[in-house]
Write a protein that holds these residues in place. Structure first.
Motif, PDB file in Angstrom:
ATOM      1  N   GLU A 148      89.979  16.743  69.757  1.00  0.00           N
ATOM      2  CA  GLU A 148      90.499  16.277  68.895  1.00  0.00           C
ATOM      3  C   GLU A 148      89.066  15.263  68.048  1.00  0.00           C
ATOM      4  O   GLU A 148      88.677  14.595  68.022  1.00  0.00           O
TER       5      GLU A 148
ATOM      6  N   VAL B 171     103.265   9.357  72.150  1.00  0.00           N
ATOM      7  CA  VAL B 171     102.363   8.545  72.770  1.00  0.00           C
ATOM      8  C   VAL B 171     102.114   7.215  73.135  1.00  0.00           C
ATOM      9  O   VAL B 171     102.730   6.459  71.947  1.00  0.00           O
TER      10      VAL B 171
ATOM     11  N   LYS C  17     104.425   6.180  70.178  1.00  0.00           N
ATOM     12  CA  LYS C  17     105.086   6.118  69.074  1.00  0.00           C
ATOM     13  C   LYS C  17     104.438   8.158  68.261  1.00  0.00           C
ATOM     14  O   LYS C  17     104.131   8.488  69.334  1.00  0.00           O
ATOM     15  N   PRO C  18     104.802   7.933  67.566  1.00  0.00           N
ATOM     16  CA  PRO C  18     104.543   8.879  66.544  1.00  0.00           C
ATOM     17  C   PRO C  18     102.804   9.970  67.049  1.00  0.00           C
ATOM     18  O   PRO C  18     102.450   8.881  66.617  1.00  0.00           O
TER      19      PRO C  18
ATOM     20  N   HIS D 284      95.278  -0.445  76.732  1.00  0.00           N
ATOM     21  CA  HIS D 284      93.529  -1.009  76.585  1.00  0.00           C
ATOM     22  C   HIS D 284      92.360  -1.207  77.346  1.00  0.00           C
ATOM     23  O   HIS D 284      92.072  -0.731  78.339  1.00  0.00           O
TER      24      HIS D 284
ATOM     25  N   VAL E 264      98.348  11.455  60.176  1.00  0.00           N
ATOM     26  CA  VAL E 264      99.614  10.868  60.901  1.00  0.00           C
ATOM     27  C   VAL E 264      99.234   9.449  60.358  1.00  0.00           C
ATOM     28  O   VAL E 264      98.165   8.555  60.720  1.00  0.00           O
TER      29      VAL E 264
ATOM     30  N   PRO F 125      91.859   2.489  62.880  1.00  0.00           N
ATOM     31  CA  PRO F 125      91.428   2.383  64.065  1.00  0.00           C
ATOM     32  C   PRO F 125      89.630   2.554  64.156  1.00  0.00           C
ATOM     33  O   PRO F 125      88.890   3.017  64.494  1.00  0.00           O
ATOM     34  N   ILE F 126      90.089   3.747  63.106  1.00  0.00           N
ATOM     35  CA  ILE F 126      89.045   5.137  63.611  1.00  0.00           C
ATOM     36  C   ILE F 126      87.831   4.680  63.031  1.00  0.00           C
ATOM     37  O   ILE F 126      86.831   4.868  62.287  1.00  0.00           O
TER      38      ILE F 126
ATOM     39  N   LEU G 280      98.684  -0.968  74.372  1.00  0.00           N
ATOM     40  CA  LEU G 280      98.790  -1.693  73.104  1.00  0.00           C
ATOM     41  C   LEU G 280     100.003  -0.778  72.386  1.00  0.00           C
ATOM     42  O   LEU G 280     100.393  -2.053  71.652  1.00  0.00           O
TER      43      LEU G 280
ATOM     44  N   HIS H 154      85.816   8.620  70.660  1.00  0.00           N
ATOM     45  CA  HIS H 154      86.961   7.223  70.606  1.00  0.00           C
ATOM     46  C   HIS H 154      87.920   7.463  71.567  1.00  0.00           C
ATOM     47  O   HIS H 154      87.837   6.262  71.746  1.00  0.00           O
ATOM     48  N   HIS H 155      88.683   8.438  72.278  1.00  0.00           N
ATOM     49  CA  HIS H 155      89.598   8.195  73.245  1.00  0.00           C
ATOM     50  C   HIS H 155      89.673   9.890  74.223  1.00  0.00           C
ATOM     51  O   HIS H 155      89.283  10.114  73.371  1.00  0.00           O
TER      52      HIS H 155
ATOM     53  N   ALA I 281     100.151  12.849  66.695  1.00  0.00           N
ATOM     54  CA  ALA I 281      99.630  14.826  66.421  1.00  0.00           C
ATOM     55  C   ALA I 281     100.381  15.612  67.035  1.00  0.00           C
ATOM     56  O   ALA I 281     100.497  14.971  67.973  1.00  0.00           O
TER      57      ALA I 281
ATOM     58  N   LYS J 175      89.513  -2.268  77.573  1.00  0.00           N
ATOM     59  CA  LYS J 175      89.245  -3.095  78.609  1.00  0.00           C
ATOM     60  C   LYS J 175      89.347  -2.359  80.393  1.00  0.00           C
ATOM     61  O   LYS J 175      88.659  -3.462  81.163  1.00  0.00           O
TER      62      LYS J 175
HETATM   63  C1  LIG Z   1      98.143   9.373  67.406  1.00  0.00           C
HETATM   64  C2  LIG Z   1      97.338  10.422  66.175  1.00  0.00           C
HETATM   65  C3  LIG Z   1      96.606  10.439  67.328  1.00  0.00           C
HETATM   66  C4  LIG Z   1      97.417  11.537  68.756  1.00  0.00           C
HETATM   67  O1  LIG Z   1      96.186  11.800  69.233  1.00  0.00           O
HETATM   68  O2  LIG Z   1      98.521  11.729  68.616  1.00  0.00           O
HETATM   69  C5  LIG Z   1      95.971   9.811  67.381  1.00  0.00           C
HETATM   70  O3  LIG Z   1      94.864   9.738  68.276  1.00  0.00           O
HETATM   71  S1  LIG Z   1      95.010   8.245  67.109  1.00  0.00           S
HETATM   72  C6  LIG Z   1      93.612   7.488  67.554  1.00  0.00           C
HETATM   73  C7  LIG Z   1      93.712   5.956  66.584  1.00  0.00           C
HETATM   74  N1  LIG Z   1      94.477   5.158  66.606  1.00  0.00           N
HETATM   75  C8  LIG Z   1      93.876   4.497  67.533  1.00  0.00           C
HETATM   76  O4  LIG Z   1      93.401   3.765  68.907  1.00  0.00           O
HETATM   77  C9  LIG Z   1      95.417   2.917  68.403  1.00  0.00           C
HETATM   78  C10 LIG Z   1      94.764   2.395  69.536  1.00  0.00           C
HETATM   79  N2  LIG Z   1      93.639   1.719  69.332  1.00  0.00           N
HETATM   80  C11 LIG Z   1      94.046   0.402  69.124  1.00  0.00           C
HETATM   81  O5  LIG Z   1      95.073  -0.317  69.095  1.00  0.00           O
HETATM   82  C12 LIG Z   1      92.901  -0.535  68.349  1.00  0.00           C
HETATM   83  O6  LIG Z   1      91.970   0.657  68.439  1.00  0.00           O
HETATM   84  C13 LIG Z   1      92.075  -1.321  70.036  1.00  0.00           C
HETATM   85  C14 LIG Z   1      92.729  -2.632  70.363  1.00  0.00           C
HETATM   86  C15 LIG Z   1      91.233  -0.535  70.909  1.00  0.00           C
HETATM   87  C16 LIG Z   1      90.518  -1.274  69.040  1.00  0.00           C
HETATM   88  O7  LIG Z   1      91.379  -2.677  67.801  1.00  0.00           O
HETATM   89  P1  LIG Z   1      90.217  -3.063  67.164  1.00  0.00           P
HETATM   90  O8  LIG Z   1      89.318  -2.468  66.620  1.00  0.00           O
HETATM   91  O9  LIG Z   1      90.491  -3.879  66.039  1.00  0.00           O
HETATM   92  O10 LIG Z   1      88.926  -4.185  68.068  1.00  0.00           O
HETATM   93  P2  LIG Z   1      88.228  -4.877  68.884  1.00  0.00           P
HETATM   94  O11 LIG Z   1      87.095  -3.958  67.753  1.00  0.00           O
HETATM   95  O12 LIG Z   1      87.745  -6.063  68.243  1.00  0.00           O
HETATM   96  O13 LIG Z   1      88.203  -3.995  70.123  1.00  0.00           O
HETATM   97  C17 LIG Z   1      88.358  -4.673  71.066  1.00  0.00           C
HETATM   98  C18 LIG Z   1      87.343  -4.270  72.231  1.00  0.00           C
HETATM   99  O14 LIG Z   1      87.635  -3.123  72.290  1.00  0.00           O
HETATM  100  C19 LIG Z   1      86.267  -1.957  71.762  1.00  0.00           C
HETATM  101  N3  LIG Z   1      86.758  -0.712  71.276  1.00  0.00           N
HETATM  102  C20 LIG Z   1      87.453  -1.064  70.686  1.00  0.00           C
HETATM  103  N4  LIG Z   1      87.841   0.542  70.304  1.00  0.00           N
HETATM  104  C21 LIG Z   1      87.216   1.103  71.841  1.00  0.00           C
HETATM  105  C22 LIG Z   1      87.605   2.236  72.156  1.00  0.00           C
HETATM  106  N5  LIG Z   1      87.893   3.367  71.247  1.00  0.00           N
HETATM  107  N6  LIG Z   1      87.049   2.608  73.065  1.00  0.00           N
HETATM  108  C23 LIG Z   1      86.739   1.817  73.532  1.00  0.00           C
HETATM  109  N7  LIG Z   1      86.499  -0.061  73.335  1.00  0.00           N
HETATM  110  C24 LIG Z   1      87.070   0.035  72.065  1.00  0.00           C
HETATM  111  C25 LIG Z   1      85.560  -3.312  71.028  1.00  0.00           C
HETATM  112  O15 LIG Z   1      84.698  -2.476  70.806  1.00  0.00           O
HETATM  113  C26 LIG Z   1      86.492  -4.174  71.232  1.00  0.00           C
HETATM  114  O16 LIG Z   1      85.096  -4.557  72.719  1.00  0.00           O
HETATM  115  P3  LIG Z   1      83.900  -6.057  72.392  1.00  0.00           P
HETATM  116  O17 LIG Z   1      83.198  -5.269  74.307  1.00  0.00           O
HETATM  117  O18 LIG Z   1      84.277  -7.261  71.960  1.00  0.00           O
HETATM  118  O19 LIG Z   1      83.043  -4.933  71.502  1.00  0.00           O
END
Ligand SMILES: CC[C@H](C(=O)O)C(=O)SCCNC(=O)CCNC(=O)[C@H](O)C(C)(C)COP(=O)(O)OP(=O)(O)OC[C@H]1O[C@@H](n2cnc3c(N)ncnc32)[C@H](O)[C@@H]1OP(=O)(O)O
Ligand SMILES: [Co+2]
Length: 132
Positions: free
Chosen positions: A53, A113, A105-106, A117, A35, A63-64, A100, A76-77, A108, A119
């Motif tokens: 997944e 999807v 959005k498109p 957030h 993707v 993000p990964i 978020l 991861h999620h 997989a 948090k």
């Molecule tokens: C779409 C294709 C496929 C599908 O199933 O179809 C997918 O699943 S694609 C998966 C990948 N895409 C995404 O994850 C999109 C959404 N994610 C985001 O927008 C960012 O990853 C976000 C906002 C969750 C984190 O952004 P970023 O890493 O730039 O920010 P920080 O590192 O500052 O994170 C902020 C805060 O959140 C905690 N965090 C980050 N990622 C995760 C997570 N996966 N699970 C739990 N917590 C997460 C991070 O540790 C920060 O917290 P802090 O206490 O400040 O450390």
């Protein structure tokens, strides 16, 4: 939220992780898909009604890739299947959850999807999925 659609696991090496999970599940992944919008390549394993997944980043700003750099490999999620993703987005916004992306959005596996957030969900990144 209708059912758990999949659990997303961030991995460094998708080929190696495919072998590990194929041995664990006793079956090969039923699909692998990139993707570009998310900067991920995925593999899917069916587990009853749900899926595993596996996701590897395809570029440093994915993000990964950022997740692995910061936290290492791991869950991861969590993705839920929803029948009407736009209605669910509105309902969750009314409940005070931050989306978020408010426009689906498109994804997989033939889905659209949206993500909430982490948090707002006790540290869990939640994904909503609906069949295209
Ligand atoms: C779409 C294709 C496929 C599908 O199933 O179809 C997918 O699943 S694609 C998966 C990948 N895409 C995404 O994850 C999109 C959404 N994610 C985001 O927008 C960012 O990853 C976000 C906002 C969750 C984190 O952004 P970023 O890493 O730039 O920010 P920080 O590192 O500052 O994170 C902020 C805060 O959140 C905690 N965090 C980050 N990622 C995760 C997570 N996966 N699970 C739990 N917590 C997460 C991070 O540790 C920060 O917290 P802090 O206490 O400040 O450390
Ligand atoms: Co996912």
């Amino acid at each position: 939220m209708k059912r758990i659609e999949h659990i997303g696991i961030a991995v460094k090496d998708l080929e190696a992780a495919n072998k590990t999970y194929a041995a664990m599940m006793g079956a090969e992944p039923y699909k692998s898909e990139t993707v570009d919008g998310e900067g991920v390549t995925t593999s899917f394993f069916k587990v009853g009604e749900s899926k595993i997944e596996l996701l590897a980043g395809t570029r440093p700003d994915s993000p990964i890739s950022k997740f692995i750099e910061k936290r290492g490999e791991g869950i991861h999620h969590m993705a839920f299947y929803v029948d009407d993703i736009r209605a669910e987005i509105e309902r969750l916004k009314k409940e005070g959850f931050r989306l978020l992306n408010e426009e689906p959005k498109p994804g997989a596996d033939n889905k659209i999807v949206a993500f909430m957030h982490p948090k707002d969900a006790n540290g869990v990144l939640v994904e909503l999925c609906q069949e295209k």
